[in-house]
Each structure stands twice: as structure tokens, then as C-alpha cells.
Design a protein around this motif. Structure first.
Motif, short mmCIF file in Angstrom:
data_model
loop_
_atom_site.label_atom_id
_atom_site.label_comp_id
_atom_site.label_asym_id
_atom_site.label_seq_id
_atom_site.Cartn_x
_atom_site.Cartn_y
_atom_site.Cartn_z
N ALA A 184 25.13 38.63 26.66
CA ALA A 184 26.45 39.13 27.04
C ALA A 184 27.36 39.05 25.83
O ALA A 184 27.29 38.10 25.05
CB ALA A 184 27.02 38.30 28.18
N VAL A 185 28.19 40.07 25.66
CA VAL A 185 29.18 40.09 24.59
C VAL A 185 30.52 40.44 25.21
O VAL A 185 30.68 41.49 25.86
CB VAL A 185 28.82 41.12 23.49
N ALA A 186 31.49 39.54 25.04
CA ALA A 186 32.86 39.75 25.51
C ALA A 186 33.72 40.00 24.28
O ALA A 186 33.61 39.28 23.29
CB ALA A 186 33.34 38.53 26.27
N THR A 187 34.57 41.02 24.33
CA THR A 187 35.43 41.33 23.19
C THR A 187 36.85 41.60 23.67
O THR A 187 37.07 42.06 24.78
CB THR A 187 34.92 42.58 22.42
N GLY A 188 37.80 41.31 22.79
CA GLY A 188 39.21 41.58 23.06
C GLY A 188 39.88 40.53 23.91
O GLY A 188 39.67 40.48 25.11
N GLY A 189 40.67 39.68 23.29
CA GLY A 189 41.44 38.68 24.03
C GLY A 189 40.60 37.78 24.91
O GLY A 189 40.91 37.59 26.08
N VAL A 190 39.52 37.22 24.37
CA VAL A 190 38.60 36.38 25.14
C VAL A 190 39.28 35.07 25.50
O VAL A 190 39.83 34.38 24.65
CB VAL A 190 37.30 36.12 24.35
N GLU A 191 39.23 34.73 26.80
CA GLU A 191 39.72 33.44 27.30
C GLU A 191 38.65 32.85 28.20
O GLU A 191 38.19 33.50 29.13
CB GLU A 191 41.01 33.62 28.12
N ALA A 247 28.55 31.88 20.67
CA ALA A 247 29.37 31.86 19.46
C ALA A 247 30.69 32.54 19.81
O ALA A 247 30.70 33.67 20.31
CB ALA A 247 28.68 32.59 18.32
N LEU A 248 31.79 31.85 19.56
CA LEU A 248 33.13 32.38 19.80
C LEU A 248 33.82 32.52 18.45
O LEU A 248 33.90 31.55 17.69
CB LEU A 248 33.93 31.44 20.72
N THR A 249 34.29 33.73 18.12
CA THR A 249 34.96 33.99 16.85
C THR A 249 36.34 34.60 17.11
O THR A 249 36.55 35.25 18.13
CB THR A 249 34.12 34.94 15.97
N PRO A 250 37.26 34.41 16.16
CA PRO A 250 38.62 34.93 16.33
C PRO A 250 38.75 36.36 15.78
O PRO A 250 37.87 36.86 15.10
CB PRO A 250 39.45 33.96 15.50
N ALA A 251 39.90 36.96 16.04
CA ALA A 251 40.26 38.23 15.42
C ALA A 251 40.54 37.97 13.94
O ALA A 251 40.85 36.82 13.56
CB ALA A 251 41.50 38.81 16.11
N PRO A 252 40.44 38.98 13.08
CA PRO A 252 40.74 38.78 11.66
C PRO A 252 42.13 38.17 11.47
O PRO A 252 43.10 38.59 12.09
CB PRO A 252 40.68 40.20 11.08
N GLY A 253 42.19 37.14 10.63
CA GLY A 253 43.45 36.46 10.36
C GLY A 253 43.88 35.46 11.41
O GLY A 253 44.92 34.83 11.28
N GLU A 254 43.10 35.30 12.47
CA GLU A 254 43.43 34.36 13.55
C GLU A 254 42.44 33.20 13.55
O GLU A 254 41.55 33.14 12.72
CB GLU A 254 43.38 35.08 14.91
N ARG A 293 41.75 23.85 16.36
CA ARG A 293 41.69 25.22 15.87
C ARG A 293 40.58 25.28 14.83
O ARG A 293 40.41 24.35 14.06
CB ARG A 293 43.02 25.64 15.25
N CYS A 294 39.83 26.40 14.83
CA CYS A 294 38.72 26.54 13.90
C CYS A 294 38.45 28.01 13.64
O CYS A 294 39.04 28.88 14.28
CB CYS A 294 37.47 25.84 14.45
N ASP A 295 37.52 28.29 12.71
CA ASP A 295 37.15 29.66 12.39
C ASP A 295 36.01 30.18 13.25
O ASP A 295 35.80 31.39 13.33
CB ASP A 295 36.74 29.77 10.91
N ARG A 296 35.27 29.29 13.88
CA ARG A 296 34.13 29.69 14.71
C ARG A 296 33.70 28.51 15.58
O ARG A 296 33.72 27.37 15.13
CB ARG A 296 32.98 30.12 13.81
N LEU A 297 33.29 28.81 16.82
CA LEU A 297 32.76 27.78 17.71
C LEU A 297 31.37 28.21 18.14
O LEU A 297 31.19 29.31 18.69
CB LEU A 297 33.66 27.62 18.94
N ASP A 298 30.36 27.38 17.85
CA ASP A 298 28.96 27.63 18.23
C ASP A 298 28.51 26.53 19.15
O ASP A 298 28.99 25.39 19.04
CB ASP A 298 28.03 27.60 17.00
N GLY A 299 27.55 26.82 20.01
CA GLY A 299 27.01 25.75 20.84
C GLY A 299 25.96 26.22 21.80
O GLY A 299 25.56 27.39 21.81
N ASP A 300 25.51 25.26 22.61
CA ASP A 300 24.60 25.54 23.71
C ASP A 300 24.78 24.47 24.77
O ASP A 300 25.41 23.44 24.53
CB ASP A 300 23.15 25.67 23.24
N ARG A 301 24.22 24.72 25.93
CA ARG A 301 24.43 23.82 27.08
C ARG A 301 23.73 22.48 26.92
O ARG A 301 24.11 21.51 27.55
CB ARG A 301 23.94 24.50 28.34
N VAL A 302 22.71 22.40 26.08
CA VAL A 302 21.94 21.17 25.93
C VAL A 302 22.52 20.25 24.86
O VAL A 302 22.72 19.06 25.07
CB VAL A 302 20.45 21.48 25.62
#
Length: 184
Positions: A57-64, A87-94, A106-115
């Protein structure tokens, strides 16, 4: 699991979906047994299927993403539904923003898994409030590092790379700092 959107499009055969896309503020609700429900909102949510089962699944645009009292925001969320990785990434400059009762980051990228849990990467900065290490919860503890990881149970936090914790006029610096929440 439930999905709602202003517009739903997809392609498949009589027996199986190939892909499905929610457009115009798509919402996905996950109600797992014995866990807090989670809600994903985005401008677009595309789910790819393999052999009739959701695969990615890929969610784009104002992900919450909201789960209980925890919330994460960014621009793009990519997830493997079978493997549970994301993997959750921000918009450019955010920046990706993480909010919880015990603190925020606050960070540039969030990666993870359930385990294994999650890792915030890229000049991570934040603040711990409840149960903060090195002192009273009345005065927040600030932190910064190249990366910050939390295990799936939420009991162990690791700051890596130029790690710093500071509270008022106290400062702790190291290449790596580990905090076990159970014993403070």
C-alpha cells in the motif's frame, strides 16, 4: 479493515483485485483484535494485490496516521502489508512529525516493522515529557541524534550518532545513548 474515499477506483477480474485506489481524502481503518485501532488518512491510497490478497500500500498527500493517542504525519507512506514493514517520508523541505503523550520528535524519515519497532532517521530532534530520563517530568528533556530507535514494545529507546540529551542546564553527550523506560 475498512477503506473510505471520495472516489474508489480499481482493476481486477471477477475473482481477484489487481489494484484498488482511494482518491480525495482516503481513510483506512484497521481494527485488530487485542490492539488499539489505527486510522490512516491521505489524499490518495493505492493498494496492490498479489493472488487476490493485499500486498503493498502507498499513501500519498497529507498522510496522517493515528493509533490511540499517538500520531505521525508525513507526505508518503509505503508499506508491505504481508511483511509489516513501512517507511514514512515528508514532502520536500518538510519533516516527519511524531506526537505522543510522552513526547514528540521530528525526522527526515521513519522506517519500521511490527516486530522490531521503528527508527527515525536524519537529524532527529525531539522532547520527552512523561517518565523522562535524567530528572523530573515537569521539565521536558530534549534530545537530538542522527537516528532514534524504539523497540516494538516501546520500552527501549536508542539514540545513535552524536546523541545528546539536555534538560535545563544539564547535558549528556555520547555516540550512543540507550534508555530503558521500565526503570527510568
Amino acid at each position: 479493515k475498512e477503506v473510505a474515499a471520495w472516489r474508489l477506483a480499481g482493476e481486477g477480474s471477477e475473482t481477484a483485485w489487481e489494484w484498488m485506489e482511494g482518491q480525495g481524502r482516503a481513510c483506512a481503518l484497521d481494527l485488530p483484535a487485542r490492539e488499539e485501532p489505527s486510522l490512516l488518512e491521505s489524499d490518495r491510497l493505492r493498494v496492490e494485490f498479489s493472488a487476490g490478497r493485499p500486498h503493498t500500500a502507498v499513501a500519498t498527500g497529507g498522510v496522517e496516521i493515528t493509533s490511540g493517542r499517538r500520531r505521525a504525519t508525513g507526505e508518503t507512506l509505503e508499506t508491505s502489508l504481508g511483511g509489516g514493514t513501512f517507511a514514512l517520508t515528508p514532502a520536500p523541505g518538510e519533516r516527519v512529525v511524531l506526537l505522543a503523550p510522552e513526547g514528540e520528535a521530528r525526522c527526515d524519515r521513519l522506517d519500521g516493522d511490527r516486530v522490531r519497532g521503528a527508527t527515525a532517521r536524519g537529524q532527529v530532534v525531539g522532547q520527552l515529557r512523561e517518565g523522562a530520563p535524567t530528572g523530573s517530568a515537569d521539565t521536558p528533556v530534549n534530545f537530538a541524534a542522527r537516528s532514534a530507535s524504539i523497540d516494538a514494545s516501546g520500552t527501549r529507546i536508542v539514540l545513535d550518532g552524536e546523541a545528546r540529551l539536555w534538560q535545563a542546564d544539564r547535558l549528556m553527550r555520547a555516540d550512543r545513548l540507550e534508555y530503558l523506560r521500565a526503570g527510568d
